[in-house]
Each structure stands twice: as C-alpha cells, then as structure tokens.
Design an enzyme around this catalytic site. Structure first.
Site, short mmCIF file in Angstrom:
data_model
loop_
_atom_site.label_atom_id
_atom_site.label_comp_id
_atom_site.label_asym_id
_atom_site.label_seq_id
_atom_site.Cartn_x
_atom_site.Cartn_y
_atom_site.Cartn_z
CD GLU A 1 54.80 7.09 13.09
OE1 GLU A 1 53.77 6.44 13.32
OE2 GLU A 1 54.82 8.33 13.02
CB SER B 1 53.50 18.90 10.37
OG SER B 1 54.43 18.22 11.21
CG HIS C 1 53.01 5.32 8.84
ND1 HIS C 1 53.97 5.77 9.73
CD2 HIS C 1 52.15 6.34 8.66
CE1 HIS C 1 53.67 7.01 10.07
NE2 HIS C 1 52.57 7.38 9.44
CG ASN D 1 48.10 6.87 11.33
OD1 ASN D 1 47.70 6.06 12.17
ND2 ASN D 1 49.33 6.86 10.85
CD1 TRP D 2 43.10 9.44 15.21
CD2 TRP D 2 41.70 8.05 16.26
NE1 TRP D 2 41.85 10.02 15.20
CE2 TRP D 2 40.97 9.19 15.84
CE3 TRP D 2 41.01 7.03 16.93
CZ2 TRP D 2 39.59 9.33 16.08
CZ3 TRP D 2 39.64 7.18 17.18
CH2 TRP D 2 38.95 8.32 16.76
CE LYS D 3 51.29 9.03 13.12
NZ LYS D 3 52.47 9.85 12.96
CD GLU E 1 52.22 9.89 6.15
OE1 GLU E 1 51.40 10.61 6.74
OE2 GLU E 1 52.63 8.83 6.63
N GLY F 1 55.24 14.56 12.58
CA GLY F 1 55.26 14.80 14.02
C GLY F 1 56.29 15.83 14.46
#
Ligand code: 13P
Length: 251
Positions: free
Chosen positions: A99, A215, A97, A8-10, A170, A176
């Site tokens: 975020e 992580s 997700h 997941n490159w966000k 998650e 992160g």
C-alpha cells in the site's frame, strides 16, 4: 525459530477499540499460545500507547510500527522517526508494504533506506515484497521480488542478527481481495525469497523468517503455516477482530 504472527491494523481503530481488541486477543490466547509463536500487533500510531498497555504483561506479544521516515529527527512534517517508535515500546517495523509502494509511491531505494536505518536504530525490520497481478501474468514474479529484495536489503550489514530481519511475501493481488495464493504459489515464491536471502547472507538466511500475507483467514491459516519456508503470517482484515485473529494465532 518462533513463527511471527503479525496483525497489521492499517488505518483502522480509534484508541478505545484498539485497546479492547488487544485485550480481547490477549485474553483469548493467554492459555493457548504455542511456545513457538510470537504475536506482533502493528496498530496505527495513535493507538500504540493503548495497545502497549494492553499487551504489557502478555508473554509472547510485541508491538510494531507500520511505517517511519529514515532519519533521526528533523523538518519532516507529518513523519515519525524510528526512535519515536522505540520510545513507544515498538520493537518491530514494516517497510515496503504494497500500500505504501502503490498508493504513496514509495520506491525500492526509499524502502531500502528504511530497512537499513530501522535496523541501525534497533528495530527489527519486516521487508514486504510482492508482485501485482499484471506482473504475475507477464511471468515477472522472480524479476520483481529479486529487484525489491536486492534494493530493499542493499544496505543491510552481513552480520545482521537473523531474527531481526523478516521478509513478508504479499502478492498484491491477494491483499484485501479474498484471493489467497495457493500452496504451490506460496511455496514457489517463498523458495525464491529464501534463495535470494541465502545468496546474500549464506547459512544465516535459514534463521530469517519469511511471512506470507494476503487474505489469511482462520480457515486457511493452518495450511499456510504448514508450508515450506513459511515462518509466520502478516494479516490485515482478519486481524481486526480478536476472535478471528486469535484463531489464526493458534491455528
Ligand atoms: P489482508 O489480510 O486484508 O489481505 O491484508 C494483507 C496485508 O496487507 C497485511 O499487511
């Protein structure tokens, strides 16, 4: 069942960097990708085309979207439709997700609409769930994950093909932060996710994949992947370099 190794490159990478990273990854794993692994890259929308080109001839690679709006088309400024992702070569998409839940304020019901609609349009869906540190401290892991899954999966038909539905656990506190859930915590949460899936889908739940995210690094990937009910990983920071993600993919 192939383990799903997702990057997941966000909101990272312009097109050229995305292309170089994807090419580097393909090169690094082309002779060493285990048969039982599938690699999924979730780039930002603007890099989908570059990554698609880079992985086109690479067996075992797939492309996915990080998000979409649950509608065919319409006056939804700034949004993207599942059919647009399919049109770009995506076969997967994320929903829920943390975020998006915590920064964009997406509610469980909205996440559920995405899961249902994405499946309907032909995408394989990854529903992300997980508790915050406060929820964990208050002993509410089960309540939170159950609520996110009950609502997130409410519209999924009982005859869904199991390989098209993945749940990613998650824990928000591990994303992160460098903090990884320990083996005991992962096994406990994944056991819970599996049992909720079994209640809903019966024996077929055993063929659905459960990913861990938070992580994941080259150093801990192999241990995490060896745990019960871990059928893949969803990686943020360590997926941004071909070197580190290739070590995770082949761990
Ligand atoms: P990190 O791997 O950077 O903790 O991010 C995890 C994640 O959010 C993947 O979706």
């Amino acid at each position: 069942m192939k383990k799903l190794m997702a990057a997941n490159w966000k909101m990272y990478k312009l097109r050229e960097e995305a292309k170089l990273t994807a090419e580097g990854l393909v090169k690094a794993v082309k002779d060493s990708l285990p048969q039982d692994r599938e690699v999924l890259i979730l780039p930002p929308f603007t890099a989908l085309r570059s990554v698609r080109k880079a992985i086109k001839k690479a067996p075992g690679f797939a492309l996915g979207g990080q998000n979409f709006f649950p509608s065919m088309q319409g006056a939804f400024t700034g949004e993207i439709a599942p059919d647009m992702l399919l049109d770009m070569g995506c076969t997967y998409a994320l929903a829920g997700h943390s975020e998006r839940r915590h920064i964009m304020g997406e509610a469980d019901e909205f996440v559920g609409q995405k899961v249902t609609f994405g499946l309907e349009r032909g995408l394989s869906m990854i529903l992300c769930v997980g508790e915050t540190i406060d929820e964990r401290k208050e002993g509410r892991l089960e309540e939170v994950v159950r609520r996110q899954m009950d609502t997130g999966l409410a519209g999924v038909p009982a005859d869904v093909a199991p390989e098209r539905l993945t749940v990613a656990y998650e824990p928000v506190w591990a994303i992160g932060t460098g903090l990884t859930a320990g083996p005991k915590e992962i096994v406990e949460a994944h056991g819970l996710v599996r049992s909720i899936l079994q209640d809903k889908f019966g024996a077929k739940a055993l063929e659905m994949r459960l990913q861990y995210g938070g992580s994941v690094k080259p150093e801990n990937a192999s241990e995490i992947l060896s745990l019960d009910n871990v059928d893949g990983v969803l990686v943020g920071g360590s997926s941004l370099s071909a070197e580190s993600f290739s070590r995770i993919v082949t761990a």
